[in-house]
Design an enzyme around this catalytic site. Structure first.
Site, PDB file in Angstrom:
ATOM      1  N   LEU A 196       1.167  -1.064   0.164  1.00 55.59           N
ATOM      2  CA  LEU A 196       0.074  -0.056   0.369  1.00 55.59           C
ATOM      3  C   LEU A 196       1.158   0.933   0.015  1.00 55.59           C
ATOM      4  CD1 LEU A 196      -2.590  -1.009   2.804  1.00 55.59           C
ATOM      5  CD2 LEU A 196      -2.714  -1.083  -0.044  1.00 55.59           C
ATOM      6  N   GLU A 197       0.376   1.890  -1.195  1.00 57.00           N
ATOM      7  CA  GLU A 197       1.318   3.191  -0.920  1.00 57.00           C
ATOM      8  C   GLU A 197       1.457   4.371  -0.929  1.00 57.00           C
ATOM      9  OE1 GLU A 197       3.301   2.406  -5.165  1.00 57.00           O
ATOM     10  OE2 GLU A 197       4.676   0.832  -4.321  1.00 57.00           O
ATOM     11  N   HIS A 198      -0.384   4.356  -0.847  1.00 53.99           N
ATOM     12  CA  HIS A 198      -1.426   5.785  -0.495  1.00 53.99           C
ATOM     13  C   HIS A 198      -1.318   6.335   0.908  1.00 53.99           C
ATOM     14  CE1 HIS A 198      -0.597   5.874  -4.886  1.00 53.99           C
ATOM     15  NE2 HIS A 198      -1.150   4.531  -4.734  1.00 53.99           N
TER      16      HIS A 198
END
Length: 493
Positions: free
Chosen positions: A319-321
């Protein structure tokens, strides 16, 4: 950051912007000063101070600010000045919250302790609480959450906890009274992915077409120990839920590759002793766990359904957000309990996610480290980042890999840390190194020899291994990455 499903332009531009903005580190700057309120598109020098959301921050490394680089978002650039007001006259908030009271243990297991406490008060508002296990920060909560569970503890071990309250201006209370407890005996369940080799090679298998090779899962070479299928999709009809099917474009490119073909290929990989897991997130993907109910149960039920249908061994968190630590912890724990002790959990944080001990990913790791197989940090698309010695290292070098790994090894067990790199220069916007450099970094971390200019503070012979984005990009070079790095991993003690 993983490659885009349809375009890599954004990541390449972002990497260029980061690199250009941080080049001012090497340009003489004006004397440090109180710069007033933080603003984007401003050049800041080391030791400059700014105010943001009522708190005072000091510049750690010179840069030109951009939208999204607000001081609270980028601890690699800004450090919070404890107790700082607005500067230049003492007009800011300098009053610390009251000390939390009635800290108590409400539950224990063999690997966790749950605490609760009474609320503190403040002249403005209590922003949150920091929970300490001895002198180590175990985690933090927001101002309205008066409980915390510290996961990943050792069985039959005594621990002591204290709690401090903090406000938005950076004022922190004194520590609460200490409370001690002992965890329960060893749980016969366990996790972490059994039967994996000591040093593992992880690769991402792309379920989409983007200019790399299109590869059936059956064609993935034997060198890969963990195959990460990327990515699950957000279920727009069920908050928190996920879906997955073989991508139609990939299916066509492979002459009609179906879900049934993938299931059969996963079963074949199992007979070879390989683990195949499903990744959530990616550069453009996300999962909605912002709310506990019904999102967590939707996630657990839908993911368990996919694990059962396809035969996945576990999940990868990419998960990059942003992520909700509490809800993700709860979701993964529930899923692991349904799957059982052979559940495989990996994570792929970006480099900036591992720059400081209280990041969301490190809080999540602390909660789940007893069932985590490996954290493969994405050492690419990163620009310049701080190593353990406080110096800024440029991506794409052995020093970047070793200095940044050494930083993370303050908080992550060596047996759970992997070096993540792109398989080719086309696979990422920046940060590519040759497979030989990956081996050099692994050897430096494991033995303290063969290093570049950076020397790790210790030897880490149990370093877990390496990861690449992606197997498909590796295929474009005849799997040069896998056939170079895996033999080296096999040679390590």
């Amino acid at each position: 950051m993983k490659a885009a499903r349809h375009s890599r332009v954004f990541t390449m531009v972002l990497s260029l912007v980061l690199s250009v903005a941080l080049l001012v580190t090497f340009i003489p700057a004006a004397s440090a000063a109180d710069r007033g309120a933080w603003a984007p598109n401003v050049s800041y020098a080391v030791n400059d101070t700014v105010t943001y959301n009522g708190a005072t921050y000091k510049c750690i490394q010179s840069h030109t600010s951009l939208v999204g680089w607000e001081p609270s978002n980028v601890p690699a650039l800004w450090g919070l000045t404890q107790g700082g007001g607005t500067g230049g006259g003492g007009g800011g908030d300098v009053t610390a919250p009251s000390v939390p009271t009635n800290v108590r243990v409400t539950a224990t297991t063999s690997t966790s302790v749950t605490l609760a406490w009474n609320a503190s008060s403040d002249n403005v508002a209590v922003a949150g609480y920091d929970v300490f296990r001895g002198s180590t920060l175990a985690g933090s909560t927001n101002g309205s959450t008066l409980m915390f569970t510290n996961y990943g503890l050792a069985a039959s071990t005594s621990y002591t906890f204290t709690v401090k309250a903090k406000d938005a201006a950076g004022n922190i209370s004194a520590a609460s009274g200490a409370v001690s407890t002992t965890t329960g005996p060893t749980d016969p369940g366990g996790g972490g992915g059994s039967k994996l080799p000591k040093h593992t090679l992880t690769g991402y298998w792309q379920n989409f077409v983007n200019g790399s090779s299109n590869v059936r899962l059956s064609a993935v070479p034997n060198e890969y120990d963990i195959i990460v299928v990327s990515f699950a999709d957000m279920d727009s009809s069920k908050p928190g839920g996920v879906t997955f099917n073989v991508d139609s474009g990939l299916s066509s490119a492979l002459g009609g590759y179906t879900n049934a073909n993938l299931i059969s290929d996963i079963q074949a990989k199992h007979t070879q002793g390989k683990k195949v897991i499903l990744s959530i997130g990616g550069e453009k993907g996300n999962i909605d766990l912002s709310t506990a109910s019904p999102n967590v149960s939707n996630f657990v039920n839908s993911m368990y359904g996919l694990i059962t249908q396809f035969g996945f061994d576990g999940i990868d968190i990419d998960l990059e957000h942003g992520l909700n630590v509490a809800n993700m912890t709860s979701a993964v724990r529930q899923l692991q309990q349904k799957v059982g002790s052979n559940f495989v959990l990996t994570m792929a944080p970006q480099t900036i996610d591992m720059q400081y001990a209280t990041s969301s990913y490190l809080q999540l790791y602390n909660n789940l480290k007893d069932i985590t197989s490996v954290i493969n940090v994405q050492y690419y698309n990163s620009g310049c980042m701080l190593g353990r010695d406080g110096k800024c290292y440029s991506q794409g070098t052995v020093d970047f890999l070793t200095a940044l790994s050494d930083l993370t090894l303050q908080w992550v067990a060596p047996s759970q840390l992997g070096i993540g790199v792109p398989a080719t220069s086309s696979a990422a916007g920046g940060g590519y190194v040759t497979p030989q450099v990956v081996n050099q970094a692994l050897g430096c971390l494991a033995t303290g020899t063969g290093c570049g200019s950076y020397k790790p503070v210790a030897k880490y012979p149990d370093i877990r291994g390496a990861m690449t984005w992606s197997i498909n990009w590796d295929a474009t070079t005849g799997y040069k990455f896998a056939t170079t790095v895996k033999p080296y991993l096999n040679s390590m003690p």
